[in-house]
Design an enzyme around this catalytic site. Sequence first.
Site, PDB file in Angstrom:
ATOM      1  N   THR A  22      44.370  51.482  45.747  1.00 33.28           N
ATOM      2  CA  THR A  22      45.085  51.698  47.013  1.00 33.28           C
ATOM      3  C   THR A  22      46.586  51.737  46.717  1.00 33.28           C
ATOM      4  O   THR A  22      47.185  50.720  46.354  1.00 33.28           O
ATOM      5  CB  THR A  22      44.765  50.560  48.006  1.00 33.28           C
ATOM      6  OG1 THR A  22      43.347  50.447  48.152  1.00 33.28           O
ATOM      7  CG2 THR A  22      45.405  50.820  49.351  1.00 33.28           C
ATOM      8  N   VAL A  64      39.097  41.728  40.493  1.00 33.54           N
ATOM      9  CA  VAL A  64      38.345  42.463  41.510  1.00 33.54           C
ATOM     10  C   VAL A  64      37.074  41.673  41.816  1.00 33.54           C
ATOM     11  O   VAL A  64      36.741  40.705  41.121  1.00 33.54           O
ATOM     12  CB  VAL A  64      37.978  43.897  41.054  1.00 33.54           C
ATOM     13  CG1 VAL A  64      39.235  44.721  40.828  1.00 33.54           C
ATOM     14  CG2 VAL A  64      37.123  43.875  39.785  1.00 33.54           C
ATOM     15  N   SER A 118      42.044  29.169  39.024  1.00 32.72           N
ATOM     16  CA  SER A 118      41.920  28.327  40.212  1.00 32.72           C
ATOM     17  C   SER A 118      43.283  27.997  40.797  1.00 32.72           C
ATOM     18  O   SER A 118      44.245  27.780  40.073  1.00 32.72           O
ATOM     19  CB  SER A 118      41.197  27.017  39.875  1.00 32.72           C
ATOM     20  OG  SER A 118      41.094  26.211  41.029  1.00 32.72           O
ATOM     21  N   LYS A 172      34.698  27.384  35.132  1.00 28.95           N
ATOM     22  CA  LYS A 172      35.236  27.637  36.479  1.00 28.95           C
ATOM     23  C   LYS A 172      34.141  27.479  37.538  1.00 28.95           C
ATOM     24  O   LYS A 172      34.387  26.961  38.635  1.00 28.95           O
ATOM     25  CB  LYS A 172      35.840  29.047  36.543  1.00 28.95           C
ATOM     26  CG  LYS A 172      36.348  29.481  37.931  1.00 28.95           C
ATOM     27  CD  LYS A 172      37.374  28.513  38.500  1.00 28.95           C
ATOM     28  CE  LYS A 172      38.179  29.060  39.658  1.00 28.95           C
ATOM     29  NZ  LYS A 172      37.416  29.570  40.791  1.00 28.95           N
TER      30      LYS A 172
END
Length: 472
Positions: A22, A64, A118, A172
């Site tokens: 975009t 993403v 994080s 994570k």
Amino acid sequence: MGQNLALNIAEKGFPISVYNRTTSKVDETLQRAQNEGPFPLSGHYTPRDFVLSLQRPRSVIILVKAGSPVDQTIAALSEHMESGDCIIDGGNEWYENTERRIQEVSNRGILYLGMGVSGGEEGARNGPSLMPGGSFEAYNNIKDILEKVAAQVEDGPCVTYIGEGGAGNFVKMVHNGIEYGDMQLISEAYDVLKNVGGLSNEELGEIFGEWNRGELESFLIEITSDIFKVKDDLADGELVDKILDKTGMKGTGKWTVQQAAELSVAAPTIAASLDCRYLSGLKEERENAAEILKEAGLKSGIDKKRLIDDVRQALYASKICSYAQGMNLLRAKSIEKGWNLNLGEMARIWKGGCIIRAVFLDRIKQAYQRNPNLASLIVDPEFAKEMVQRQAAWRRVVGTAISAGISTPGMCASLAYFDTYRRARLPANLVQAQRDLFGAHTYERVDRPGAFHTEWTKLARNSNAAGVHALN
């Protein structure tokens, strides 16, 4: 996240290129870089121009949505990349997908890192906790950058090389599972104080603020205090009371519980937090049940001051159990995969930037420094002493909540975990006898080695017959 991390990198003086499908997102990032800097950031509008703008060896960070969008992005970028270049996935990805991608891109000589990030948008901009795993060569290529952009604490930047393959993503994932448990336990403390103790939002804001200046000091306690202070600008009262009680989720908590089951690691607090998110989604069913079942529980007089202190102690003890479960899961996977995870270092890099950052993470780090082979945080001498000191208050809170019909599944799960783990003998002997009776699964004895099988039903009937004969 991507835009903020890019600005963080650029602010530290590292030239960076950005690309997004975009074009307005690229323009917005360029504008922010100018307004907040100026920073050495350039924007590009095609994958080819983006990749070719980078000096070799190139390092490309992608943020993403997990799954096929990552594969599509890798395909678009790798077409223009060369041997020795590196792709770093900073999303919440399933660790096996990362291990598959490591193999796929290695055929073209491209290096790969799966890096847990994080701290949310604010952390990405001002200093996140970073958990990179995969190619050690790729990590060394960007180590200086990561150490500058990560959150900084007194014993170093909140980043370290986690391990090979999908180690970074797995760590994570467990971090997020612990986060689920933390948030559930805090919500239960709120529920008990509000609905048993009758505390107002103003009082709750003050209490959580006070707790944040003591042993419970953490990001989640701090923001909880802030939440209670926010007024509703559309109606009277505080905003928190107008929020629909249905919890969203992205999937990492579910993965954590699934992995715990596959590795035979008990994680009841994390599992309870996941179950509560599922139950929260049944809003209409819960409202109907409330009508049918009416209000449960007993009403009794409460010593507010004592309840507040008891809840603080119960929350602290429950959190230790939740973190212990997460750490045990990390250790089990590390052994299975040969990652050689340093659990003390995991605690250290979570001290800043991330959602579960808390003052007691430093004490967890110290516990593993004292004993790298620590079986559980619960038996670390320092934590063991604190658990014993707090268990009376913990039991009072759980008992009071049960009597009042207030569900505290996280605290109950933590207490049950503690009580089960601390007992030298459990009723599992009866379960083994049952399994042997109906399935001939055999059992072991406490007084001699070997596997044994007994014809339980036959012997029991013979015993009954002998008993009847004796009575006759």
